[in-house]
Design a protein around this motif. Structure first.
Motif, PDB file in Angstrom:
ATOM      1  N   HIS A 153    -117.429  23.199 -15.664  1.00 29.98           N
ATOM      2  CA  HIS A 153    -116.410  24.248 -15.827  1.00 29.98           C
ATOM      3  C   HIS A 153    -115.411  24.212 -14.668  1.00 29.98           C
ATOM      4  N   SER A 165    -110.770  30.288 -20.155  1.00 29.96           N
ATOM      5  CA  SER A 165    -111.077  29.746 -21.479  1.00 29.96           C
ATOM      6  C   SER A 165    -110.767  28.254 -21.532  1.00 29.96           C
ATOM      7  N   ASP A 172    -113.523  26.462 -19.732  1.00 29.02           N
ATOM      8  CA  ASP A 172    -114.716  26.403 -20.586  1.00 29.02           C
ATOM      9  C   ASP A 172    -114.630  25.220 -21.541  1.00 29.02           C
ATOM     10  N   HIS A 230    -112.135  37.178 -16.349  1.00 26.21           N
ATOM     11  CA  HIS A 230    -112.820  36.207 -17.208  1.00 26.21           C
ATOM     12  C   HIS A 230    -112.986  36.793 -18.612  1.00 26.21           C
ATOM     13  N   SER A 258    -118.656  37.406 -21.482  1.00 26.36           N
ATOM     14  CA  SER A 258    -119.656  36.346 -21.623  1.00 26.36           C
ATOM     15  C   SER A 258    -120.110  36.173 -23.067  1.00 26.36           C
ATOM     16  N   ARG A 300    -117.674  34.026 -24.831  1.00 21.08           N
ATOM     17  CA  ARG A 300    -117.753  32.640 -24.353  1.00 21.08           C
ATOM     18  C   ARG A 300    -118.991  31.961 -24.938  1.00 21.08           C
TER      19      ARG A 300
END
Length: 451
Positions: A96, A163, A166, A211, A214, A217
Motif C-alpha cells: 500500500h 483508495s 489500495d 482514509h 475500513s 476498503r
C-alpha cells in the motif's frame, strides 16, 4: 496543551507527510532491517522501482501506522509490527505504501493543501469584510464555514489518494505472486480498532476522515484479491519464522520486562521466546539469565550471526567487553561486515581500553561508515579512536558527522570548522568538513526563519 484551529490542522497534517521522522526516533537493528528489505524486495520490483533506492525504516512509535516521506522511504511504526501476526500482513502494508510512492502522493498532497488553503483564505477575507461592515456573527459564521469546507476538501483529496494506494498495492501483491489474505487480515484489525474506539461505520462517517472507512476498503479489496490467481497461495514459511523472531526481539526491547515475561513465559522454549526473554532479563540486569537464553539460542544454531550479536551485546553492556569480542567478530564476519554489527564490534574493541585493539577497531569502524554513513553511533566510536591516536582533526570530523545526523547543528558547525582548520586543504576529508559546515549553517538559518 491546546487544540489547533482547523486551518492549522491542515498544515500540521501536511507536515506529517513531508517531514514524518524529524521528531521521532528510528529503531535500527541488522536482523530487522534485513527482514524488512527481503519482505519488500518482490513488491518493490513489482512496483517498477529499484530495491536499492527504496528504504524501509522502523520508527519507535507504538501506534499502528505507516507512511511515506519525500524520496522513496517507507516508515513503519514499531506498533504496527507488534499488532501484525504475520509477515504477509506487513507486506500488505508495504505494498500500500509503495502505491503512495509510485502515485507521487507526497508531492501531490501539496495540491490538495493548496485547494484547501484557497477556500480557507477566501473565507477569512469574506469574514473580515463582514466584520468591518459590523456583522460580527455573520463574519464568524463565514469563517467557520469556510474552514470546514477547506478541511473537507483536503480530507476528500486524501481519501482519493488512499483508495488509489489500495488499488496499486493489490496490483503489486498480484504481480509479485503474493496472496492478499495478509492485507485483508490487517485491514480487519484496523476495522476492529475502529469499533473499539467508537468510530462510526455509517456511510457519511468517512467524510470526516483522511482514509476511506475500513469496511468499504475490505469489501472492495476482497473482490480483487479473491479473483487473483495467488489468493490461495500459502505464505512464505521462512519469512514468517524470521518475522516471529523479529517481533519477539522488538517486544523484548520495547516492552517492560514483566510484560515480556508474561507474553513469553519460561515454559516457552522456542527461539522467538528466548530472544524476547534475553532482552527482558538483560534490561533487569539479570546477566546470568540473559546469557542462559543466548546460550540456548546458540545451541539451536551456533552459526546464526544474530544470536552471536545478541550474546556479544549482552556481554558488552554487562561490563565484559573482552568476552564480547569473539562473538561479535564472528557475527561481523558471517554478515560480511554488516555495518550495525560491525559498529558494535568496534565499540567492544574500544571498550577493552586495550590499545592493541585500536588498529582493528579503526579498520572495522571505517568500513562500517563507508557502507552506512547514516550511523551516528559508528561515527562517535570512530571519533574516539581518532582522538586516542592523536588525530584530532579527524576526530573533530567524525564528531561533526555524528552531530549533524543528531540535529546538533551548532555543535556540528563548530566541529566541522575545527576539522577543516586542521586538515590538509583539498583532501576528501577537508571537503567533507566544508560540506557539513554548509549543511549545519543552512539548518540553523532555516531554524531562525521558522521561529
Amino acid at each position: 496543551m491546546r487544540i489547533l484551529p482547523r486551518l492549522f490542522a491542515i498544515v500540521a497534517a501536511l507536515s506529517l507527510l513531508t517531514q514524518p521522522a524529524s521528531a521521532q526516533s528510528v529503531l535500527r537493528d541488522a536482523e530487522t532491517e534485513a527482514l524488512l528489505n527481503d519482505m519488500a524486495a518482490p513488491l518493490v520490483a513489482a512496483a517498477g522501482l529499484s530495491p536499492g533506492n527504496v528504504e524501509i525504516v522502523m520508527i519507535n512509535d507504538r501506534s499502528v501506522n505507516a507512511f511515506v516521506a519525500g524520496g522513496q522511504a517507507v516508515y513503519i511504526h514499531s506498533g504496527l509490527i507488534e499488532k501484525a501476526d504475520t509477515a504477509a500482513e506487513v507486506q500488505g502494508v508495504i505494498a500500500h505504501e509503495l502505491g503512495h510512492i509510485t502515485g507521487g502522493h507526497v508531492i501531490t498532497s501539496s495540491q490538495g493543501y493548496a485547494k484547501a488553503s484557497r477556500i480557507s483564505i477566501l473565507s477569512m477575507l469574506l469574514g473580515v469584510a463582514a466584520a468591518v461592515a459590523g456583522a460580527g456573527d455573520a463574519a464568524m459564521g463565514v469563517m467557520m464555514a469556510g474552514q470546514q469546507a477547506a478541511m473537507g476538501k483536503f480530507l476528500a483529496f486524501s481519501r482519493v489518494q488512499e483508495s488509489a494506494a489500495d488499488a496499486a498495492g493489490a496490483q503489486y501483491l498480484s504481480k509479485a505472486g503474493m496472496s492478499g489474505r495478509g492485507s485483508l487480515a490487517f485491514f480487519k484489525k484496523l476495522q476492529s480498532m475502529e469499533f473499539r474506539y467508537g468510530v462510526s461505520q455509517s456511510d457519511d462517517a468517512g467524510y470526516g476522515s483522511t482514509h476511506p472507512m475500513s469496511g468499504d476498503r475490505i469489501a472492495r479489496l476482497t473482490r480483487d484479491y479473491e479473483a487473483d490467481p495467488a489468493w490461495a497461495k500459502p505464505d512464505d514459511a521462512q519469512l514468517q519464522a524470521r518475522f516471529e523472531r523479529v517481533k519477539a526481539k522488538l517486544a523484548g526491547y520495547i516492552q517492560e520486562p514483566a510484560q515480556t515475561l508474561r507474553q513469553y513465559p519460561e515454559t516457552d522454549t522456542t527461539a522467538p521466546a528466548r530472544y524476547a526473554r534475553a532482552y527482558a532479563f538483560h534490561k533487569q540486569a539479570l546477566m546470568d539469565k540473559a546469557l542462559s537464553e543466548t546460550d540456548a539460542l546458540l545451541k539451536i544454531d551456533p552459526d546464526d550471526p544474530y544470536f552471536l550479536e545478541l550474546e556479544g551485546q549482552v556481554l558488552l553492556e554487562s561490563g565484559r567487553p573482552a568476552d564480547a569480542i569473539e562473538p561479535l567478530r564472528e557475527a561481523t564476519a558471517l554478515t560480511s561486515n554488516q555495518p550495525l554489527i560491525a559498529s558494535l564490534f568496534g565499540h567492544a574493541l574500544i571498550a577493552t581500553e586495550d590499545k592493541s585493539h585500536y588498529a582493528e577497531a579503526e579498520q572495522v569502524l571505517r568500513a562500517a561508515v563507508a557502507r552506512d554513513r547514516l550511523n551516528p553511533f559508528a561515527w562517535y566510536q570512530l571519533g574516539v579512536i581518532y582522538a586516542a591516536n592523536g588525530d584530532m582533526p579527524r576526530a573533530r570530523l567524525a564528531s561533526a558527522e555524528q552531530q549533524v545526523m543528531s540535529g546538533q547543528y551548532t555543535e556540528a558547525l563548530r566541529s566541522a570548522q575545527a576539522a577543516e582548520a586542521g586538515l590538509e586543504t583539498g583532501t576528501p576529508d577537508w571537503l567533507r568538513a566544508q560540506d557539513i559546515a554548509m549543511q549545519a549553517r543552512g539548518e540553523l538559518e532555516r531554524g531562525k526563519k521558522r521561529k
